[in-house]
Design a protein around this motif. Sequence first.
Motif, short mmCIF file in Angstrom:
data_model
loop_
_atom_site.label_atom_id
_atom_site.label_comp_id
_atom_site.label_asym_id
_atom_site.label_seq_id
_atom_site.Cartn_x
_atom_site.Cartn_y
_atom_site.Cartn_z
N ASP A 1 89.02 79.16 -23.82
CA ASP A 1 88.33 78.54 -25.04
C ASP A 1 89.09 78.44 -26.25
O ASP A 1 89.04 77.81 -27.22
N GLU A 2 90.14 79.34 -26.42
CA GLU A 2 90.89 79.31 -27.39
C GLU A 2 92.14 78.32 -27.12
O GLU A 2 93.46 78.32 -28.01
N ARG A 3 91.99 77.81 -26.22
CA ARG A 3 93.21 76.63 -25.86
C ARG A 3 94.53 77.31 -25.45
O ARG A 3 95.95 76.82 -25.58
N LYS A 4 94.41 78.57 -24.52
CA LYS A 4 95.53 79.24 -24.15
C LYS A 4 95.65 79.13 -22.63
O LYS A 4 94.59 78.91 -22.19
N SER A 5 96.97 78.73 -22.37
CA SER A 5 97.05 78.62 -20.85
C SER A 5 97.10 79.98 -20.05
O SER A 5 97.98 80.89 -20.66
N VAL A 6 96.26 80.27 -19.08
CA VAL A 6 96.01 81.65 -18.49
C VAL A 6 96.22 81.53 -16.92
O VAL A 6 95.81 80.38 -16.32
N ILE A 7 97.06 82.57 -16.45
CA ILE A 7 97.16 82.67 -15.06
C ILE A 7 96.66 83.93 -14.66
O ILE A 7 96.98 84.98 -15.33
N LEU A 8 95.92 84.16 -13.68
CA LEU A 8 95.41 85.27 -13.18
C LEU A 8 96.05 85.58 -11.93
O LEU A 8 96.68 84.95 -11.05
N ALA A 9 96.25 87.35 -11.96
CA ALA A 9 97.00 87.44 -10.63
C ALA A 9 95.86 88.49 -9.86
O ALA A 9 95.56 89.55 -10.19
N ALA A 10 95.69 88.06 -8.55
CA ALA A 10 94.80 89.03 -7.56
C ALA A 10 95.18 90.02 -7.26
O ALA A 10 95.70 90.29 -5.99
N GLY A 11 95.73 91.21 -7.78
CA GLY A 11 96.50 92.20 -7.46
C GLY A 11 95.59 93.51 -6.95
O GLY A 11 96.23 94.22 -6.51
N ASP B 1 100.63 93.58 -0.49
CA ASP B 1 101.38 94.53 -1.28
C ASP B 1 101.06 94.01 -2.87
O ASP B 1 101.42 93.08 -3.18
N SER B 2 100.17 94.99 -3.41
CA SER B 2 99.77 94.66 -4.88
C SER B 2 101.04 94.20 -6.01
O SER B 2 100.87 93.09 -6.37
N ALA B 3 101.94 94.98 -5.86
CA ALA B 3 103.02 94.77 -6.72
C ALA B 3 103.72 93.39 -6.58
O ALA B 3 104.14 92.78 -7.27
N ALA B 4 103.92 93.29 -5.05
CA ALA B 4 104.60 91.95 -4.61
C ALA B 4 103.51 90.43 -5.33
O ALA B 4 104.01 89.73 -5.83
N VAL B 5 102.26 90.66 -5.22
CA VAL B 5 101.48 89.65 -5.82
C VAL B 5 101.71 89.78 -7.39
O VAL B 5 101.77 88.39 -7.66
N ILE B 6 101.57 90.73 -7.96
CA ILE B 6 101.85 90.61 -9.20
C ILE B 6 103.26 90.09 -9.91
O ILE B 6 103.43 89.30 -10.72
N MET C 1 97.72 106.45 -8.14
CA MET C 1 98.52 106.14 -9.59
C MET C 1 99.71 106.05 -9.35
O MET C 1 100.32 105.21 -10.30
N ASP C 2 100.48 106.66 -8.56
CA ASP C 2 101.91 106.07 -8.47
C ASP C 2 101.99 104.84 -8.03
O ASP C 2 103.00 104.22 -8.53
N GLU C 3 101.28 104.16 -7.31
CA GLU C 3 101.47 102.76 -6.95
C GLU C 3 101.35 102.00 -8.22
O GLU C 3 101.98 100.93 -8.44
N LEU C 4 100.35 102.24 -9.01
CA LEU C 4 100.09 101.58 -10.26
C LEU C 4 101.43 101.50 -10.96
O LEU C 4 101.59 100.48 -11.81
N ALA C 5 101.78 102.73 -11.00
CA ALA C 5 103.12 102.92 -11.97
C ALA C 5 104.23 101.80 -11.41
O ALA C 5 105.00 101.21 -11.99
N LYS C 6 104.27 101.72 -9.86
CA LYS C 6 105.12 100.66 -9.35
C LYS C 6 105.00 99.43 -9.70
O LYS C 6 105.91 98.64 -9.94
#
Length: 346
Positions: A163-173, A203-208, A238-243
Motif C-alpha cells: 500500500d506504501e508503493r514498495k516492492s515486496v518479495i516473501l520467502a517461504a522459509g 532446507d529453510s536456509a536455502a529457500v531464504i 535455534m542453531d538452524e535459525l542462526a544458520k
Amino acid sequence: MFNLFKKKPAQPDAQAAAAAPPQTDPISPEAAATDAASRPASWRERLAGSALARSLGGLIRRETPIDANLLDDIETCLLTADVGVAASEEVMAELRRAVDRKAITSAAALVEHLRAKLVSMLQGVSSPLNIESGQKPFVILTVGVNGVGKTTTIGKLARRFADERKSVILAAGDTFRAAAVEQLQQWGERNQVPVIAQGQGADSAAVIFNAMQAAQSRQADILIADTAGRLHTQAGLMDELAKVKRVLGKLDAGAPHEVLLVIDGTTGQNAVHQVRQFSKAVAVTGLVVTKLDGSAKGGVIFALAREFGIPIRFVGLGEKVHDLRSFDADAFVGALLPDHLLDVAG
C-alpha cells in the motif's frame, strides 16, 4: 374592515432557490453499517475487552476512596494481567509516593498519575519500523514459536508495504509446518506479492538464500523471510535459525536489517523467556505483539519493555489486514485508561 391592499407573502426568488444548498438524503442504516465496518477500529474499541482494561476500569469510580486497599487492588490487577512483578512494583512505588505527598487526593488524579507512569514505561520502546532507503532489499527476518500468528503477520506487513508503493518479495522459509508454504502463497496472491518457495521439508536456509538472490536481481525494496515456528527450548532448531542469519550475511553483510520476533499477547510471562532465548540466537531488533484484542491480558508489554527495552514495532489488534498497527504508547495506554474513565472518576 379588511385591508384590500395587504401585500401577499413574497414568493421565493427562483435564483435564490437555485443557489440554496441542495438537500441531502439521510444515510441509510445499511450504508452507515458499511462505513462503520470499513473503517479501522479505534485502539479503545479493540482493547476494551482486554483483561487489563476491564480490571483497571472496574476498580476506579468517582466515590472510590484513595487508600491502601485501592492501591493493593491495583497492584493485584497489574500482576494478574501479566505486567510482571518488577514492573508492577515500579508502578506501585510511584503511586504510593504520590499518595504520601498528597499529589493524589482523588480518583481522577490517580488515573492521571497511573496513565503517565504507564506511558513513560513504554515511551522508550514505542519506535516504528524505519525502512532504510539505502538498504535494498531491506531484509526482515521474522521469528517466533508455533501459533503466535507469524505467517499472518507477514501477510499483513506485505499488504502494508504494498500500500506504501514498495516492492515486496516473501520467502517461504517455514518448510517444517504443514501448509505453512501454502498459507504464505495465499497471502502473496491476495496482496499480489511474489513468494519464493520450495516444498515442505526443504532446507529453510536455502529457500531464504534463493529469495535473497531474487530480491537483489529484481531490485525489490523489501524481502520478508518466514521461518519455522521454533520452540525456544530446542537448541538444535535455534542453531538452524542462526544458520539462516549467516546465510543472509553472505549476500549482504548487513542482512537481516530487522529481526522481528512475533509474540502472542496471551502468552503471559512465558513471552519474557521467548525474547531472552531468541535474542541469544539472532539478536532480535523488534517485537510484534499479536492477539491483544479480545480477552488478552496485554500487560506483558510492560514486562517486555522493562526487561529488554527492545522496540515494539507492531501490535495485532484483530483479524483484519489493517488491524496490525504501529505501536503507539499513548494510544495503547489511553485505551486501557480512556478519557471516559476520568469522567467517571472525576
